[in-house]
Design a protein around this motif. Structure first.
Motif, mmCIF file in Angstrom:
data_model
loop_
_atom_site.group_PDB
_atom_site.id
_atom_site.type_symbol
_atom_site.label_atom_id
_atom_site.label_comp_id
_atom_site.label_asym_id
_atom_site.label_seq_id
_atom_site.Cartn_x
_atom_site.Cartn_y
_atom_site.Cartn_z
ATOM 1 N N HIS A 125 0.675 -1.328 -0.078
ATOM 2 C CA HIS A 125 0.246 -0.165 -0.013
ATOM 3 C C HIS A 125 0.868 1.107 -0.080
ATOM 4 O O HIS A 125 1.954 1.366 0.733
ATOM 5 N N VAL A 126 0.527 2.107 -0.938
ATOM 6 C CA VAL A 126 1.072 3.591 -0.874
ATOM 7 C C VAL A 126 0.399 4.584 -0.098
ATOM 8 O O VAL A 126 -0.857 4.724 -0.135
ATOM 9 N N VAL A 127 0.899 4.965 1.019
ATOM 10 C CA VAL A 127 0.389 5.776 1.977
ATOM 11 C C VAL A 127 0.908 7.351 1.469
ATOM 12 O O VAL A 127 1.936 7.772 1.222
ATOM 13 N N TRP A 128 -0.407 8.051 1.087
ATOM 14 C CA TRP A 128 0.157 9.568 0.593
ATOM 15 C C TRP A 128 -0.740 10.612 1.120
ATOM 16 O O TRP A 128 -1.988 10.296 1.520
ATOM 17 N N ARG A 129 -0.689 11.823 1.166
ATOM 18 C CA ARG A 129 -1.522 12.770 1.740
ATOM 19 C C ARG A 129 -2.161 13.681 0.535
ATOM 20 O O ARG A 129 -1.478 14.046 -0.321
ATOM 21 N N ASP A 130 -3.452 13.684 0.551
ATOM 22 C CA ASP A 130 -4.326 14.247 -0.472
ATOM 23 C C ASP A 130 -4.168 15.931 -0.535
ATOM 24 O O ASP A 130 -4.117 16.358 0.771
ATOM 25 N N LYS A 131 -3.444 16.644 -1.569
ATOM 26 C CA LYS A 131 -3.373 18.117 -1.236
ATOM 27 C C LYS A 131 -4.589 18.826 -1.045
ATOM 28 O O LYS A 131 -4.694 19.669 -0.476
ATOM 29 N N ALA A 132 -5.793 18.232 -1.561
ATOM 30 C CA ALA A 132 -7.071 19.002 -1.514
ATOM 31 C C ALA A 132 -7.653 19.000 -0.385
ATOM 32 O O ALA A 132 -8.218 19.782 0.119
ATOM 33 N N THR A 133 -7.911 17.817 0.438
ATOM 34 C CA THR A 133 -8.245 17.703 1.694
ATOM 35 C C THR A 133 -7.328 17.595 2.771
ATOM 36 O O THR A 133 -7.774 17.726 4.096
ATOM 37 N N GLY A 134 -5.993 17.600 2.596
ATOM 38 C CA GLY A 134 -4.990 17.240 3.776
ATOM 39 C C GLY A 134 -5.006 15.601 4.417
ATOM 40 O O GLY A 134 -4.392 15.694 5.355
ATOM 41 N N GLU A 135 -5.832 14.837 3.903
ATOM 42 C CA GLU A 135 -6.189 13.732 4.613
ATOM 43 C C GLU A 135 -5.255 12.753 4.115
ATOM 44 O O GLU A 135 -4.484 12.563 2.758
ATOM 45 N N GLU A 136 -4.834 11.764 4.851
ATOM 46 C CA GLU A 136 -4.031 10.676 4.525
ATOM 47 C C GLU A 136 -4.638 9.668 3.654
ATOM 48 O O GLU A 136 -5.902 9.274 4.082
ATOM 49 N N ARG A 137 -4.401 9.079 2.434
ATOM 50 C CA ARG A 137 -5.156 7.979 1.797
ATOM 51 C C ARG A 137 -3.916 6.743 1.513
ATOM 52 O O ARG A 137 -2.759 6.936 1.652
ATOM 53 N N ARG A 138 -4.771 5.667 1.461
ATOM 54 C CA ARG A 138 -4.058 4.401 1.281
ATOM 55 C C ARG A 138 -4.307 3.535 0.306
ATOM 56 O O ARG A 138 -5.432 3.354 0.121
ATOM 57 N N SER A 139 -3.416 3.553 -0.840
ATOM 58 C CA SER A 139 -3.750 2.803 -1.980
ATOM 59 C C SER A 139 -3.011 1.671 -2.286
ATOM 60 O O SER A 139 -1.755 1.555 -1.964
ATOM 61 N N ALA A 140 -3.917 0.731 -2.439
ATOM 62 C CA ALA A 140 -3.135 -0.629 -2.700
ATOM 63 C C ALA A 140 -2.723 -0.877 -4.137
ATOM 64 O O ALA A 140 -3.226 -0.391 -5.029
ATOM 65 N N THR A 141 -1.464 -1.630 -4.124
ATOM 66 C CA THR A 141 -0.865 -1.619 -5.363
ATOM 67 C C THR A 141 -0.089 -2.988 -5.467
ATOM 68 O O THR A 141 0.274 -3.565 -4.441
ATOM 69 N N LYS A 142 0.113 -3.346 -6.726
ATOM 70 C CA LYS A 142 1.052 -4.492 -6.773
ATOM 71 C C LYS A 142 2.598 -4.293 -6.699
ATOM 72 O O LYS A 142 3.462 -4.697 -6.278
ATOM 73 N N LEU A 143 2.951 -3.058 -7.661
ATOM 74 C CA LEU A 143 4.081 -2.531 -7.596
ATOM 75 C C LEU A 143 4.036 -1.061 -7.526
ATOM 76 O O LEU A 143 3.314 -0.422 -7.631
ATOM 77 N N VAL A 144 5.462 -0.620 -7.200
ATOM 78 C CA VAL A 144 5.665 1.119 -6.833
ATOM 79 C C VAL A 144 6.669 1.544 -7.828
ATOM 80 O O VAL A 144 7.877 0.608 -7.985
ATOM 81 N N ILE A 145 6.609 2.465 -8.626
ATOM 82 C CA ILE A 145 7.800 2.937 -9.344
ATOM 83 C C ILE A 145 7.968 4.342 -8.629
ATOM 84 O O ILE A 145 7.039 5.244 -8.510
ATOM 85 N N GLY A 146 9.351 4.518 -8.174
ATOM 86 C CA GLY A 146 9.801 5.870 -7.469
ATOM 87 C C GLY A 146 10.358 6.794 -8.451
ATOM 88 O O GLY A 146 11.489 6.352 -9.126
#
Length: 393
Positions: free
Chosen positions: A124-145
């Motif tokens: 899961h990638v955890v990121w902060r939504d710019k519009a709301t300021g809330e933390e979100r958690r997105s499930a994924t198989k792979l991550v590209i940095g």
């Protein structure tokens, strides 16, 4: 919702990776921080325009001459034969690439990467939504940095990701003056002068209505704004209106490893793929995004994490030799003003000019003129050993 690939960073590398993956039918997210513009001269060679289908609407200037300026003020004009170097404005170019990826099917997200978490359900990638300021958690198989030279993904996930050497680049986008004795809208100026940068170089690159004026250095504590002000004064650009100012790190060499052997692979500046000596990054960033996307597709198809290593293998197979030669040139000639004077003098040689720009335009070393390579090698040794004086005739 679970993504096949979650791309962190929406610069040329991340946007290219997301675009390729979306066009391949993958469910992909593209996370980017809105409002950040990287300091960049903005040059892209014809091969980049062709390989990545860049429309002419993005080309704000077509450069036909490169001018190398030595510490003593001597200038060597190098004509770009049979073509031109395209110039882009990163504010518009990066956004164009992000929009194109979204139109291909990528989910475009605006916010800040925080961390990667793993549990029984997967990655899961955890990121902060710019519009709301809330933390979100997105499930994924792979991550590209693809989140830049000080990549948070690389620091957290890939061995050596916290030790990437870099130079700090700073530039000012100015309103371009009319053509005059100092400024030519069809010419890029590269200034090798220790008063501007004692270990890299300064530049004046036309961008159509605007121009990029800046410099880079690896020295901590260097006064980047003063050096750029001095460069503007030297180039007759002090009175031009300043549109914006930007600074950022630029990596100096590709990392030894680009993946974590599990679910993360790096691309672009995060993987260190900026050309030594020239600092060129846009083309190599886009190639880095493409090979990362290729590696991700291979890993998704096979289910084998080891296939993520394909990204670095593909990139280095084609570009390792060019990077090694450019690194040797930087190490040899950027050490002192005396060496820089010799380097600019060497650039006066017609064989050096032709081979240099053929290699730049096509992104590979040219082997068609063996005698020219021998001549250049001999001249190079004579300059490095001090057996000849710098000459511009």
């Amino acid at each position: 919702m679970k993504y096949d690939v979650f791309v962190v960073g929406g610069g040329p590398s991340g946007a290219t990776a997301a675009d390729d993956l979306a066009r391949a039918g993958k469910h992909v997210a593209l996370l980017d921080r809105a409002g950040r513009i990287k300091p960049c001269g903005g040059a892209i060679p014809p091969r980049a325009i062709a390989d990545f289908d860049i429309p002419m609407s993005q080309i704000v200037a077509q450069i036909t001459t490169a001018r190398m300026i030595s510490p003593t003020g001597r200038a060597v004009d190098i004509p770009i034969e049979n073509g031109y170097v395209g110039m882009v404005d990163r504010e518009d170019f990066d956004e164009f690439l992000r929009v194109r990826a979204a139109e291909a099917g990528a989910d475009r997200l605006t916010g800040t990467f925080l961390r990667i978490e793993r549990d029984a359900e997967g990655t899961h990638v955890v990121w902060r939504d710019k519009a709301t300021g809330e933390e979100r958690r997105s499930a994924t198989k792979l991550v590209i940095g693809a989140d830049g030279a000080r990549s948070n993904v690389a620091r957290a996930e890939v061995p050596g990701g916290d030790k990437i050497p870099y130079v700090i680049a700073y530039h000012e986008i100015i309103k371009a003056p009319p053509a005059n004795d100092f400024y030519d809208p069809d010419r890029c100026d590269v200034i090798y002068d220790g008063r501007i940068s004692s270990d890299f170089y300064g530049w004046v690159f036309p961008h159509g209505k605007h121009a990029s004026v800046g410099m880079g250095t690896e020295i901590n504590g260097a006064d980047l704004k003063k050096a750029t002000a001095d460069l503007r004064a030297m180039s007759g650009l002090s009175d031009c209106e300043t549109i914006r100012r930007e600074g950022a790190p630029i990596p100096l060499r590709p990392m030894d490893r680009w993946d974590n052997g599990r679910d993360v692979v790096l691309a672009g500046d995060a993987a260190g793929v900026v050309a030594p000596s020239s600092g060129e990054g846009i083309y190599y960033a886009m190639v880095g995004g493409r090979v990362a996307a290729t590696a991700a597709q291979a890993a998704l198809a096979s289910g084998k994490a080891k296939d993520l290593a394909l990204a670095r293998k593909l990139f280095m197979r084609e570009h390792k030799t060019v990077f090694r030669v450019l690194r040797q040139m930087q190490d040899a000639y950027y050490k002192s003003d005396e060496r820089r004077e010799r380097f600019v003098s060497l650039c006066h040689d017609i064989d050096v000019q032709r081979l240099t720009f053929e290699a730049y335009m096509n992104k590979k070393l040219v082997a068609a003129r063996p005698l020219a390579h021998v001549k250049i090698g001999i001249k190079n040794m004579l300059h490095l050993t001090g057996l000849v004086r710098p000459s511009y005739t």
